[in-house]
Design an enzyme around this catalytic site. Structure first.
Site, short mmCIF file in Angstrom:
data_model
loop_
_atom_site.label_atom_id
_atom_site.label_comp_id
_atom_site.label_asym_id
_atom_site.label_seq_id
_atom_site.Cartn_x
_atom_site.Cartn_y
_atom_site.Cartn_z
CG LEU A 48 -2.28 -0.66 1.10
CD1 LEU A 48 -3.07 -0.51 2.39
CD2 LEU A 48 -3.07 -0.09 -0.06
CE LYS A 66 3.65 -2.10 5.95
NZ LYS A 66 3.29 -2.83 4.72
CE LYS A 71 -20.16 3.13 6.63
NZ LYS A 71 -20.69 2.63 5.33
CB CYS A 110 27.11 -4.27 -10.63
SG CYS A 110 27.77 -5.49 -9.46
CD GLN A 166 31.42 -8.51 -12.84
OE1 GLN A 166 30.83 -9.56 -13.10
NE2 GLN A 166 31.77 -8.18 -11.60
CG HIS A 192 25.12 -1.60 -7.19
ND1 HIS A 192 24.16 -2.10 -8.06
CD2 HIS A 192 25.93 -2.65 -6.88
CE1 HIS A 192 24.38 -3.39 -8.26
NE2 HIS A 192 25.45 -3.75 -7.56
CD GLU A 200 22.16 0.90 -8.59
OE1 GLU A 200 22.02 -0.33 -8.51
OE2 GLU A 200 23.13 1.44 -9.15
#
EC number: 6.3.4.2
Length: 583
Positions: A15, A17, A222, A379, A383, A555, A557
């Site tokens: 959802l 979280k 409600k 990564c 290679q 990496h 990112e």
């Protein structure tokens, strides 16, 4: 004393979280508070490191080498606070510690039970390392009612009873499904979810209701009536086109002010200028650039979550929308690549493990190189780029990686303990052998990580847990995890992008470029522009004669943020934009 906020979910999983926890953390930060965000995962794996990316999504690696849940990536990207090994725990890690302590006799012969022993470890994790923070936000994985999550809910119930409302708040995220036949958002699933939570002994203080359209006042009233919550503490969470619009949407709903009111903390103005700047750039992004991602794990794009976000960050930087084309590498051939990559402005090959789908990835790399299309290999992508160059440019037709365990000239070799000149230590010894149902067979071997500046500081935290499920006789089987320094060569594409000759990036790999082939690669135009501190590990390769062709062993990112896009992704998207204009 830090105040604790627990974020739970109901009705269905996924959802948001993690986005909610990250957004709240950012909003509290914007008011000057110091916030830590943590994730508690109910699964029995010790960590996500050996889990199938199709099933779990990406493994997010922290600076200190922890393999964690992808939600920690959201926490870092939204708050700018670097996560660490103390920010993620699993049931598997908890039971590992529990069973080890029991075998060592630390429980002095008493009966070891879920309550209080498992719950005590969970509470220790939550309550430890809180100095210096005003708020600790803990996201509980899964949904209320899941059997595996019960010890976590019991633990936070006990914490709530101990701390009382002055220092503990429960936020519950639920779904309001829209039923088209009656054109109405249904509140009954939310009512039952809260009922389930209250049966455990937890009464939510704030309800966040996810919906695909605006929630009427009557629906909010409600929900408030049947869930025993004040209407102003029912917060709508309407679907957004971009996740970076979510924090401001929560701000407009007053989420952070409701939290501060609950704790009787005086309200102060929010400093959200950089987020409004991001929103402005997103809304002004009218042009598109088309990027092909050549993937192996095609069933879930969450396997590449940080890559997606890093591309989007660079798009925000240039006010461009990133149009992602997902290419299943297993279906890519020499015959269909022209059709599949038609009108592409850039090609990215992300990380991965194993031999499956590598042929298609190498076809894509060759296509990028021979057609002068901007290329970014990360990564394993780097290679494979060296193997493709060896086979098709240099003429080493049998070039392979040692990872595939096939005969040939090993351009890529296994890392050994002497490949890194910084001090290393065994982080974990959770050695196991697992076989993914449709993946490669992987050895999760001794994991090494460099010692960082604060690694020698004494910590009262009991976790992460050191476990041992195997014989660590083969010390050469290493995983290079976490942030390592990298030295760049001046006047290269990488040095220009970073505007520095010293960088620090996160890694997750067992293999590296074989330095014996460096000279012959250089003779064919390859520039090695980044190395580990002792030059034993090649970190970056370039083909400067092309428009933009870079492969990195790390990496990048993992360090990109919406308000601070990573320099390599910025340059990659810049090259793709220029290529688009030229074609």
């Amino acid at each position: 004393m830090a105040r604790f906020i627990f974020v739970t979910g109901g009705v269905v999983s996924s959802l948001g979280k993690g986005i909610t926890a990250a957004s709240l953390a950012m909003l509290l930060q914007a008011k000057g508070f110091r916030v830590s965000v943590r994730k508690l995962d109910p699964y029995l794996n010790v960590d996500p490191g050996t889990m199938n990316p199709h099933e779990h999504g990406e493994v997010y690696v922290t600076d200190d080498g922890a393999e964690t849940d992808l939600d920690l990536g959201h926490y870092e990207r939204f708050t700018g606070v670097t996560a660490c090994k103390f920010d993620n725990i699993t049931t598997g890690a908890i039971y590992s510690k529990l069973l080890k302590d029991e075998r060592l006799g630390n429980y002095t012969g008493i009966t070891v039970q879920v309550i209080p022993h498992v719950t005590n470890i969970i509470k220790d994790f939550i309550m430890s390392n809180t100095n210096g923070f005003d708020f600790i936000i803990c996201e509980i994985g899964g949904t209320v009612g899941d059997i595996e999550g019960l010890p976590f809910f019991e633990a936070i119930r006990q914490i709530g009873n101990k701390l009382k409302s002055a220092n503990c708040l429960f936020i519950h995220l639920t779904l309001l499904p829209y039923v088209k036949t009656v054109r109405e958002l249904k509140t009954k699933p939310t009512q039952h979810s809260v009922k389930e939570l209250r049966a455990i002994g937890i009464s939510p203080n704030i309800l966040v209701c996810r919906a695909e359209r605006n929630i009427s006042k009557s629906a909010i009233d409600k929900i408030a009536l049947f869930c025993n919550i004040k209407p102003e503490y029912v917060i709508p969470a309407i679907d957004q086109k971009n996740i970076y619009l979510v924090p401001i949407a929560y701000h407009n709903s007053g989420l952070e002010n409701k939290v501060l009111n609950f704790f009787n903390i005086n309200l102060v103005p929010s400093k959200l200028d950089k987020w409004y700047d991001i929103i402005g750039k997103i809304k002004d992004s009218n042009s598109k650039v088309k990027i092909a991602i050549i993937i192996k794990y095609h069933k879930s794009h969450d396997a590449y979550k940080s890559v997606i976000e890093a591309l989007n960050h660079a798009g925000i930087y240039y006010k461009y929308k990133i149009d992602l084309l997902w290419i299943n590498a297993e279906n890519l051939t020499e015959e269909n690549i022209n059709k599949k990559l038609l009108n592409i402005n850039g090609i990215l090959v992300p990380g991965g493990f194993g031999v499956r789908a590598t042929k298609g990835k190498m076809i894509a790399i060759k296509y990028a190189r021979t057609n002068n299309i901007p290329f970014f290999g990360i990564c394993f992508g780097m290679q494979l780029a060296t193997i493709e160059i060896a086979q098709n440019l240099i003429g080493i037709k049998d070039a392979v990686t040692e990872e595939f365990k096939i005969k040939g000239t090993k351009i890529i070799e296994k890392i050994n303990k002497n490949s890194e000149d910084v001090t290393i230590t065994i982080k974990n010894t959770h050695i196991s052998k697992c076989t993914y149902s449709e993946e490669f067979e992987c050895d999760t071997s001794t994991v090494y990580s460099n010692i960082h500046e604060d690694s020698n500081k004494e910590s009262t935290h009991r976790l992460p847990i050191e476990t041992n499920f195997g014989n660590i006789s083969d010390i050469k089987k290493t995983m290079r995890l976490g942030a390592y320094p990298c030295n760049l060569v001046a006047n290269t594409i990488a040095a220009t992008a970073y505007q520095s000759l010293e960088i620090n990036e996160r890694h997750r790999h067992r293999y590296k470029f074989n330095n014996e082939f460096q000279n012959i690669f250089e003779q064919h135009g390859v520039v090695f522009s980044g190395f580990s501190k002792n030059k034993q590990i090649v970190e970056i390769i370039e083909l400067p004669e092309l428009r933009w062709f870079i492969g990195v062993q790390f990496h990048p990112e993992f360090k990109s943020k919406p308000f601070e896009a990573h320099p390599l992704f910025i340059q990659f998207i810049k090259a793709a934009i220029e290529y688009n204009k030229c074609n």
